[in-house]
Design a protein around this motif. Structure first.
Motif: not given
Length: 335
Positions: A150-155, A278-297
């Motif tokens: 997270a970039r900030t304490p609130g996030v 391997h932690a392949r994928q993370l699907d999270i609620p984005h703090p600004a709304g919606g969801r973020l899905i990120v996959t690592a090679p």
């Protein structure tokens, strides 16, 4: 010294007044803050407040002269070598958060015998004038893959709440010895921890044991080399220490290269002796709304094992931010 007014930011929504002051004026003691509130010298929107008052974005906080509070020392510049190293791990970033692809062998935080870890490298991700980024969760030193920052304490608080509320979908890939039977299902096996610190060991426990903690993992066999080795997709439904490593061992299929669990069976000849988790994928609620899905090679040692066994992982999808059916992409994944 004069009275100043400071506006509560969106990132500081619902934070207590005393914690807000601790963030901006870390040398102000709780006792001094309580005294200033009692005298009415600290006010919010012109009204008297207590130290446990919750703040709302946009509110104005009256700050009286604080003669006994020294300004915190400026943060030292990050180590250039460590900064370059952690910047190369970034596979997604926006104004709220970053996602790293942590290599196997790098610890997330410090501990006995650990001289280098992700937490000590986070200054290399700090923007000019911004807060120091913060870890949201941890993965084992020997596990590779996705790590959320997270970039900030609130996030950080919002994302930590999502993890606690189980609104986060985590997907791991593992190469295990043997072939599960059945090939998919849920491992419902309580766990107990023996010892403390880096020497702690997690074991499968019976449900009536006093220290047993509920632990569940969903698994699916994606491919197999006969009955010798298998490629599993693992989704932890709870977040216990070493859960995936102990759960796979408990069904007779330890993870290849595990230095702590599985014994000799976890180290088959002819394969790189490093944990194949391997932690392949993370699907999270984005703090600004919606969801973020990120996959690592896949990390290099697992790519090599996949080639040897003929497993085909396919392409690593680019990060995707989903807002009501639409998506926006951040920095793409490493190839």
């Amino acid at each position: 010294m004069t009275v100043t007014n400071r506006i509560v930011t969106e990132d500081e929504a619902d934070i207590r007044l005393d914690r807000w002051f601790r963030r901006h004026y870390p040398n102000l003691t709780q006792g001094a803050l309580q005294k200033l509130c009692r005298k009415g010298q600290i006010r919010v929107e012109g009204g008297r407040v207590q130290t446990n008052t919750r703040l709302i974005p946009g509110q104005s906080v009256r700050i009286p002269p604080l003669p006994d509070v020294d300004k915190p020392a400026p943060l030292p510049p990050p180590d250039p070598m460590l900064a370059r190293e952690i910047q190369k791990m970034v596979i997604y970033e926006d104004e709220h958060l970053l996602v790293l692809d942590k290599p196997s062998g790098l610890a997330t935080q410090g501990g006995p015998g650990i001289t280098k870890h992700v937490d000590m490298m986070l200054d290399g991700l700090r923007t000019e004038g911004g807060d120091r980024p913060r870890l949201v969760h941890r993965i084992d030193r020997d596990t590779s893959g996705i790590l959320l920052i997270a970039r900030t304490p609130g996030v950080a608080a919002k994302l930590a709440a999502a993890f606690r509320g189980r609104d986060v979908e985590k997907t791991y890939w593992a190469v295990v010895v043997g072939r599960p039977s059945p090939e998919s299902g849920i491992i419902d096996q309580p766990l107990a921890k023996i010892g403390a610190g880096g020497a702690a060991l997690v074991i499968a426990a019976s449900r009536d044991e006093e220290d047993a903690a509920s632990a569940k993992t969903e698994y699916e066999t994606l491919d197999a080399a006969g009955k010798k080795l298998s490629w599993l997709k693992l989704s932890p439904l709870t977040g216990r220490t070493h859960q995936l490593r102990v759960h796979t061992e408990s069904i007779g299929t330890p993870i290849v290269g595990d230095p702590r669990y599985g014994g000799k069976a976890a180290h088959p000849e002819g394969f790189i002796d490093r944990l194949h988790l391997h932690a392949r994928q993370l699907d999270i609620p984005h703090p600004a709304g919606g969801r973020l899905i990120v996959t690592a090679p896949l990390p290099p040692h697992m790519r090599e094992t996949f080639r040897t066994l003929g497993f085909v992982p396919g392409e690593t999808p680019a990060p995707k931010r989903v807002r009501g059916g639409s998506s926006s992409k951040g920095r793409g994944p490493a190839k």
